[in-house]
Design a protein around this motif. Structure first.
Motif, PDB file in Angstrom:
ATOM      1  N   LYS A  18       9.900 -33.159 -19.132  1.00 23.65           N
ATOM      2  CA  LYS A  18       9.472 -31.946 -19.830  1.00 23.65           C
ATOM      3  C   LYS A  18      10.541 -30.875 -19.739  1.00 23.65           C
ATOM      4  CE  LYS A  18       4.489 -32.656 -19.314  1.00 23.65           C
ATOM      5  NZ  LYS A  18       3.253 -32.176 -18.642  1.00 23.65           N
ATOM      6  N   GLY A  19      11.201 -30.804 -18.571  1.00 24.59           N
ATOM      7  CA  GLY A  19      12.261 -29.819 -18.409  1.00 24.59           C
ATOM      8  C   GLY A  19      13.431 -30.095 -19.325  1.00 24.59           C
ATOM      9  N   ILE A  20      13.790 -31.376 -19.451  1.00 30.64           N
ATOM     10  CA  ILE A  20      14.893 -31.739 -20.335  1.00 30.64           C
ATOM     11  C   ILE A  20      14.530 -31.443 -21.778  1.00 30.64           C
ATOM     12  CG2 ILE A  20      16.214 -33.689 -21.250  1.00 30.64           C
ATOM     13  CD1 ILE A  20      16.078 -34.890 -18.440  1.00 30.64           C
ATOM     14  N   ILE A  21      13.293 -31.820 -22.156  1.00 29.66           N
ATOM     15  CA  ILE A  21      12.860 -31.557 -23.527  1.00 29.66           C
ATOM     16  C   ILE A  21      12.869 -30.062 -23.805  1.00 29.66           C
ATOM     17  CG2 ILE A  21      10.920 -31.721 -25.128  1.00 29.66           C
ATOM     18  CD1 ILE A  21      10.157 -34.323 -23.635  1.00 29.66           C
ATOM     19  N   ALA A  22      12.369 -29.294 -22.839  1.00 27.46           N
ATOM     20  CA  ALA A  22      12.331 -27.841 -23.033  1.00 27.46           C
ATOM     21  C   ALA A  22      13.732 -27.265 -23.142  1.00 27.46           C
ATOM     22  CB  ALA A  22      11.581 -27.184 -21.874  1.00 27.46           C
ATOM     23  N   SER A  23      14.660 -27.787 -22.351  1.00 28.04           N
ATOM     24  CA  SER A  23      16.021 -27.243 -22.372  1.00 28.04           C
ATOM     25  C   SER A  23      16.719 -27.506 -23.688  1.00 28.04           C
ATOM     26  CB  SER A  23      16.842 -27.834 -21.221  1.00 28.04           C
ATOM     27  OG  SER A  23      17.195 -29.161 -21.495  1.00 28.04           O
ATOM     28  N   LEU A  24      16.289 -28.546 -24.414  1.00 28.13           N
ATOM     29  CA  LEU A  24      16.916 -28.877 -25.687  1.00 28.13           C
ATOM     30  C   LEU A  24      16.023 -28.566 -26.875  1.00 28.13           C
ATOM     31  CD1 LEU A  24      18.500 -32.307 -24.712  1.00 28.13           C
ATOM     32  CD2 LEU A  24      19.609 -30.080 -24.812  1.00 28.13           C
ATOM     33  N   ALA A  25      14.827 -28.031 -26.629  1.00 27.97           N
ATOM     34  CA  ALA A  25      13.883 -27.753 -27.708  1.00 27.97           C
ATOM     35  C   ALA A  25      14.467 -26.735 -28.668  1.00 27.97           C
ATOM     36  CB  ALA A  25      12.575 -27.232 -27.135  1.00 27.97           C
ATOM     37  N   GLY A  26      14.167 -26.923 -29.956  1.00 25.44           N
ATOM     38  CA  GLY A  26      14.632 -25.987 -30.963  1.00 25.44           C
ATOM     39  C   GLY A  26      15.989 -26.306 -31.524  1.00 25.44           C
ATOM     40  N   MET A  27      16.721 -27.249 -30.906  1.00 25.37           N
ATOM     41  CA  MET A  27      18.068 -27.538 -31.375  1.00 25.37           C
ATOM     42  C   MET A  27      18.066 -28.220 -32.729  1.00 25.37           C
ATOM     43  SD  MET A  27      20.094 -28.625 -27.953  1.00 25.37           S
ATOM     44  CE  MET A  27      21.589 -28.871 -28.875  1.00 25.37           C
ATOM     45  N   THR A  28      16.948 -28.888 -33.094  1.00 25.66           N
ATOM     46  CA  THR A  28      16.868 -29.512 -34.409  1.00 25.66           C
ATOM     47  C   THR A  28      17.081 -28.473 -35.492  1.00 25.66           C
ATOM     48  OG1 THR A  28      15.364 -31.208 -33.609  1.00 25.66           O
ATOM     49  CG2 THR A  28      15.376 -30.811 -35.967  1.00 25.66           C
ATOM     50  N   LEU A  29      16.446 -27.332 -35.349  1.00 25.19           N
ATOM     51  CA  LEU A  29      16.569 -26.289 -36.357  1.00 25.19           C
ATOM     52  C   LEU A  29      17.980 -25.740 -36.410  1.00 25.19           C
ATOM     53  CD1 LEU A  29      13.238 -24.344 -35.768  1.00 25.19           C
ATOM     54  CD2 LEU A  29      13.753 -26.012 -37.547  1.00 25.19           C
ATOM     55  N   ILE A  30      18.596 -25.552 -35.249  1.00 28.25           N
ATOM     56  CA  ILE A  30      19.956 -25.033 -35.225  1.00 28.25           C
ATOM     57  C   ILE A  30      20.907 -26.015 -35.897  1.00 28.25           C
ATOM     58  CG2 ILE A  30      21.864 -24.393 -33.718  1.00 28.25           C
ATOM     59  CD1 ILE A  30      19.621 -22.365 -33.894  1.00 28.25           C
ATOM     60  N   ALA A  31      20.795 -27.290 -35.515  1.00 27.55           N
ATOM     61  CA  ALA A  31      21.703 -28.276 -36.086  1.00 27.55           C
ATOM     62  C   ALA A  31      21.480 -28.403 -37.578  1.00 27.55           C
ATOM     63  CB  ALA A  31      21.488 -29.634 -35.407  1.00 27.55           C
ATOM     64  N   CYS A  32      20.215 -28.362 -37.995  1.00 24.58           N
ATOM     65  CA  CYS A  32      19.906 -28.521 -39.406  1.00 24.58           C
ATOM     66  C   CYS A  32      20.486 -27.361 -40.213  1.00 24.58           C
ATOM     67  CB  CYS A  32      18.396 -28.576 -39.586  1.00 24.58           C
ATOM     68  SG  CYS A  32      17.861 -29.509 -41.012  1.00 24.58           S
ATOM     69  N   PHE A 130      21.079 -38.203 -21.736  1.00 20.98           N
ATOM     70  CA  PHE A 130      20.350 -39.439 -21.958  1.00 20.98           C
ATOM     71  C   PHE A 130      18.851 -39.236 -21.846  1.00 20.98           C
ATOM     72  CE2 PHE A 130      24.672 -40.646 -20.644  1.00 20.98           C
ATOM     73  CZ  PHE A 130      25.074 -41.088 -21.887  1.00 20.98           C
ATOM     74  N   GLY A 131      18.443 -38.206 -21.136  1.00 23.45           N
ATOM     75  CA  GLY A 131      17.046 -37.796 -21.207  1.00 23.45           C
ATOM     76  C   GLY A 131      16.687 -37.335 -22.611  1.00 23.45           C
ATOM     77  N   TRP A 132      17.633 -36.660 -23.250  1.00 22.17           N
ATOM     78  CA  TRP A 132      17.403 -36.256 -24.643  1.00 22.17           C
ATOM     79  C   TRP A 132      17.215 -37.488 -25.530  1.00 22.17           C
ATOM     80  CZ3 TRP A 132      19.969 -37.543 -29.087  1.00 22.17           C
ATOM     81  CH2 TRP A 132      19.550 -36.868 -30.250  1.00 22.17           C
ATOM     82  N   TRP A 133      18.039 -38.498 -25.350  1.00 28.73           N
ATOM     83  CA  TRP A 133      17.898 -39.708 -26.176  1.00 28.73           C
ATOM     84  C   TRP A 133      16.513 -40.326 -26.012  1.00 28.73           C
ATOM     85  CZ3 TRP A 133      20.790 -41.784 -29.971  1.00 28.73           C
ATOM     86  CH2 TRP A 133      22.116 -41.363 -30.101  1.00 28.73           C
ATOM     87  N   GLN A 134      16.066 -40.437 -24.781  1.00 30.92           N
ATOM     88  CA  GLN A 134      14.772 -41.093 -24.576  1.00 30.92           C
ATOM     89  C   GLN A 134      13.616 -40.224 -25.063  1.00 30.92           C
ATOM     90  OE1 GLN A 134      13.154 -42.141 -20.591  1.00 30.92           O
ATOM     91  NE2 GLN A 134      13.263 -44.212 -21.399  1.00 30.92           N
ATOM     92  N   ALA A 135      13.730 -38.915 -24.841  1.00 28.03           N
ATOM     93  CA  ALA A 135      12.671 -38.022 -25.317  1.00 28.03           C
ATOM     94  C   ALA A 135      12.616 -37.984 -26.834  1.00 28.03           C
ATOM     95  CB  ALA A 135      12.894 -36.613 -24.757  1.00 28.03           C
ATOM     96  N   SER A 136      13.777 -38.083 -27.477  1.00 30.39           N
ATOM     97  CA  SER A 136      13.834 -38.017 -28.936  1.00 30.39           C
ATOM     98  C   SER A 136      13.393 -39.312 -29.591  1.00 30.39           C
ATOM     99  CB  SER A 136      15.261 -37.686 -29.386  1.00 30.39           C
ATOM    100  OG  SER A 136      15.664 -36.422 -28.898  1.00 30.39           O
ATOM    101  N   PHE A 137      13.569 -40.440 -28.883  1.00 29.21           N
ATOM    102  CA  PHE A 137      13.253 -41.746 -29.457  1.00 29.21           C
ATOM    103  C   PHE A 137      12.417 -42.569 -28.473  1.00 29.21           C
ATOM    104  CE2 PHE A 137      17.326 -40.308 -31.190  1.00 29.21           C
ATOM    105  CZ  PHE A 137      17.012 -40.251 -32.542  1.00 29.21           C
ATOM    106  N   PRO A 138      11.181 -42.143 -28.227  1.00 28.60           N
ATOM    107  CA  PRO A 138      10.345 -42.862 -27.249  1.00 28.60           C
ATOM    108  C   PRO A 138      10.032 -44.287 -27.667  1.00 28.60           C
ATOM    109  CG  PRO A 138       9.044 -41.256 -28.482  1.00 28.60           C
ATOM    110  CD  PRO A 138      10.477 -40.996 -28.835  1.00 28.60           C
ATOM    111  N   GLN A 139      10.204 -44.589 -28.955  1.00 32.96           N
ATOM    112  CA  GLN A 139       9.950 -45.942 -29.440  1.00 32.96           C
ATOM    113  C   GLN A 139      11.079 -46.900 -29.096  1.00 32.96           C
ATOM    114  OE1 GLN A 139      10.895 -43.285 -31.111  1.00 32.96           O
ATOM    115  NE2 GLN A 139      11.699 -43.708 -33.153  1.00 32.96           N
ATOM    116  N   SER A 140      12.184 -46.379 -28.592  1.00 34.19           N
ATOM    117  CA  SER A 140      13.359 -47.203 -28.283  1.00 34.19           C
ATOM    118  C   SER A 140      13.563 -47.279 -26.772  1.00 34.19           C
ATOM    119  CB  SER A 140      14.603 -46.596 -28.938  1.00 34.19           C
ATOM    120  OG  SER A 140      15.771 -47.296 -28.569  1.00 34.19           O
ATOM    121  N   GLN A 141      13.867 -48.464 -26.279  1.00 34.93           N
ATOM    122  CA  GLN A 141      14.219 -48.613 -24.867  1.00 34.93           C
ATOM    123  C   GLN A 141      15.680 -48.202 -24.688  1.00 34.93           C
ATOM    124  OE1 GLN A 141      14.711 -52.596 -23.117  1.00 34.93           O
ATOM    125  NE2 GLN A 141      13.434 -51.923 -21.420  1.00 34.93           N
TER     126      GLN A 141
END
Length: 287
Positions: A18-32, A130-141
């Motif tokens: 949750k901490g990792i997700i929170a630290s990177l939250a909102g970046m989708t909008l910035i990147a977009c 890599f926490g970002w990768w897993q949080a962003s793609f929970p369907q992928s191992q």
């Protein structure tokens, strides 16, 4: 010493994730909004335009001792992009993860990649990315291969890259030797060889060149950037991101470092943020 192979799901509990997700939250909008991605040519008009677009962006990382307290916002992230480079391989691994296929994420470098002086493995820049990768793609191992070894440079990296990294067929690799390589022609050639070896691996991984820095801002990125331009690789830099804040007096470099060379937890968090920002620019580009 050899690389560490880690299943992220086993090392990160819910609170950490949750901490990792929170630290990177909102970046989708910035990147977009700001990251067009795809084959740009460095810190020039594109980055300047991006900085203008994100000037009113939210704060992503704060330091209560800084004045003002926000030390990483959209402008800082925009400056971190040294070169957008070719997005095609990044897009391929993002699509692979999105489809639910397993992916292998790797990093090779020195002690900063290994994790010095973060308080936990999860607080390192590698753990956060890599926490970002897993949080962003929970369907992928997601499998992590951390091939960071302290007090090593790209010359030794060439000797061990197959054993420590490429045998695991990585889909995405960060290269980090800006602090350990000397700014000399022989090290430039060894760095070029390492980057080409990784790019030519059978798994055809996406590669991001990462430039960290010492507390005084020194590193060998100027010796390595020509390689990234030659190979059209994405490049991100800590110095370009935060050095203006340090020079202006807003941010004390002691606040993001554990010693003269290595980042502390806050420094690792900033590094992770700029890497994830570049990944997101590929995810949201239309090129």
């Amino acid at each position: 010493m050899t690389a560490a192979k880690i299943r992220l799901g086993k090392i990160m509990n819910g609170k950490i994730m949750k901490g990792i997700i929170a630290s990177l939250a909102g970046m989708t909008l910035i990147a977009c909004a700001g990251c067009g991605g795809g084959g740009g040519s460095g810190v020039d008009s594109k980055t300047s335009a991006q900085a203008t677009q994100v000037s009113n962006s939210p704060c992503f990382i704060s330091d209560p001792t800084a004045s003002p307290a926000c030390i990483v916002d959209g402008k800082v992230l925009a400056r971190s992009i040294v070169q957008y480079g070719d997005d095609s391989r990044l897009k391929a691994v993002l699509a692979k993860a999105q489809s639910g296929q397993p992916i292998v994420i790797g990093a090779i470098g020195g002690s900063i990649t290994q994790g010095a002086w973060a308080t936990t493995a999860q607080n390192t820049y590698v753990g956060r990315v890599f926490g970002w990768w897993q949080a962003s793609f929970p369907q992928s191992q997601v499998t992590l291969i951390n091939a960071g070894i302290g007090k090593t440079n790209s010359k030794y990296g060439n000797q061990r890259v197959q054993r420590d990294l490429l045998q695991y067929n990585p889909d995405f690799v960060i290269i980090e030797f800006a602090n350990n390589d000397a700014p000399t022609p022989d090290f430039q050639e060894s760095y070029r060889q390492l980057a080409q070896t990784i790019m030519n691996a059978p798994s055809h991984p996406a590669v991001i060149m990462l430039f960290t820095m010492a507390r005084d801002g020194s590193n060998s990125e100027d010796n390595q950037i020509p390689i990234g331009k030659e190979l059209n690789l994405p490049m991100v830099a800590l110095r370009e991101a935060v050095y203006p804040e340090e020079q202006s007096g807003q941010l004390n470099p002691i606040d993001i470092t554990a010693d003269e060379i290595h980042p502390n937890d806050l420094g690792h968090q900033i590094i992770a943020q700029i890497v994830a920002y570049r990944i997101l620019s590929a995810q949201h580009s239309t090129n």
